[in-house]
Design an enzyme around this catalytic site. Sequence first.
Site, mmCIF file in Angstrom:
data_model
loop_
_atom_site.group_PDB
_atom_site.id
_atom_site.type_symbol
_atom_site.label_atom_id
_atom_site.label_comp_id
_atom_site.label_asym_id
_atom_site.label_seq_id
_atom_site.Cartn_x
_atom_site.Cartn_y
_atom_site.Cartn_z
ATOM 1 N N ASP A 1 -15.853 16.405 13.514
ATOM 2 C CA ASP A 1 -16.659 15.705 14.508
ATOM 3 C C ASP A 1 -15.686 15.045 15.482
ATOM 4 O OD1 ASP A 1 -18.075 13.883 16.015
ATOM 5 O OD2 ASP A 1 -19.157 12.989 14.338
ATOM 6 N N GLN B 1 -15.525 11.414 19.391
ATOM 7 C CA GLN B 1 -14.780 10.244 19.835
ATOM 8 C C GLN B 1 -13.298 10.536 20.066
ATOM 9 O OE1 GLN B 1 -16.236 7.496 20.675
ATOM 10 N NE2 GLN B 1 -18.268 7.822 19.794
ATOM 11 N N CYS C 1 -24.986 4.041 14.231
ATOM 12 C CA CYS C 1 -25.270 5.293 13.512
ATOM 13 C C CYS C 1 -24.297 5.493 12.355
ATOM 14 C CB CYS C 1 -25.234 6.492 14.453
ATOM 15 S SG CYS C 1 -26.573 6.496 15.653
ATOM 16 N N LYS D 1 -19.921 11.728 26.545
ATOM 17 C CA LYS D 1 -18.897 10.759 26.146
ATOM 18 C C LYS D 1 -17.563 11.018 26.845
ATOM 19 C CE LYS D 1 -20.916 10.238 21.502
ATOM 20 N NZ LYS D 1 -21.469 8.879 21.632
ATOM 21 N N HIS E 1 -20.570 9.517 11.015
ATOM 22 C CA HIS E 1 -21.732 9.279 11.870
ATOM 23 C C HIS E 1 -22.951 9.935 11.224
ATOM 24 C CE1 HIS E 1 -24.349 9.689 15.434
ATOM 25 N NE2 HIS E 1 -23.604 8.774 16.022
#
Length: 425
Positions: free
Chosen positions: A218, A221, A383, A244, A141
């Site tokens: 990261d 998600q 992104c 999220k 991302h």
Amino acid sequence: MGAQESYPVDVEAIRADFPILERKVGGDVTTPGEGPDDTEPLVYLDNAATSHTPEPVVEAITDYYRGYNSNVHRGIHQLSQEASVAYEQAHDRVAEFIGAEGREEIIFTKNTTEAENLVAYAWGLNELGPGDNVVLTQMEHHASLVTWQQLCKKTGAEARFIRVDEDGYLDMDHAAELIDEDTRMISVVHVSNTLGTVNPVAELTAMAHEVGAYSFVDAAQSVPNRPVDVGEIDADFLAFSGHKMLGPTGIGVLYGKQHLLEEMEPYLYGGEMIRRVTYEDAEWEDLPWKFEAGTPVIEQGIALVAAIDYLEDVGLEAIQTHEELLAEYAHGRLTERGDVEIYGPPGDDRGGLVAFNVEGVHAHDLSSILNDYAVAIRAGDHCTQPLHDTLGIAASARASFYLYNTKAEVDKLLEAVDAAAELFG
């Protein structure tokens, strides 16, 4: 809803906690919150961008403002004390949720992007220099890619990128070539927000540690939809965003191993993060407050706890299974068409999203037509512009699923795709 369907979670009961899912949308935007007359029930398939918020989380926010709204760590009065306790306990709850050792390892930020920047500048600006390298992946991302790219330009370090193979997986042989004795940090996305690939972050972290490097995961998600334990991964840093995972916007989390956070200089300066200050110098507050300058994200942190409680009540394993079931179903239905190109791994080996293009239909046009059918998806580069360049496409459409979605909503997506394909011929 498709009541005959059997799901790993109680979708009907879950949807009752999300009043926004009762909205009707479609056509031109009018007054916010009020669609035009010719509307249809919302089918929300843009969860990888932002999830919706259940009633218990909204109640946590309103309870704060109605009952004990006050600044933290600054007042002797009762409201400030109550707010301070709730805010501190929020750090404890997040630490428990991801397997951290304590609140000292949990920094509240605005989002994953700020968490990434915090580490890049508070650690990297002092530690990186010419001859060093930072290893990322081609599927990062922008929050990770651009942050480390620009920091490398400032420090003279080199940014390296692990290749993505034709099936959407990381080339681990290439990773082994790139991670060497000059590597200081690897930054890798856990679940790709475009390909749906679930990356082997524990293996990559081990590879980094073998050469004395650190790892940043990261998890924007992954934390919302599957069990994530920082101890099992052995990540040095990990970040995710509240919006999220059923929480409010404006709250992100940075996890860092305590000894690393203690060694790092602050990223922001001001109130709250100071223990003692003179006209000549200052001393920093203990963790985690050292990295939370100014009035922090008080109600957002408290509401994030309500979101975590909700997710754990449903069950992270069940949510993961549910998402993957919907993604596999959507992948199969789209594949059957013959005019759709899907990006990433097979349908049975991906997170809960599907990025695709329909032959002859630009992703933005597809998204616009889907909106007329009240189907909300994402269209663009998500992104991940360099990844799209690598794939040879300008944009893609992305449907992303969560605990309140159903197969009937996937069918509605396919109905709208049929209409778009027919329109563009």
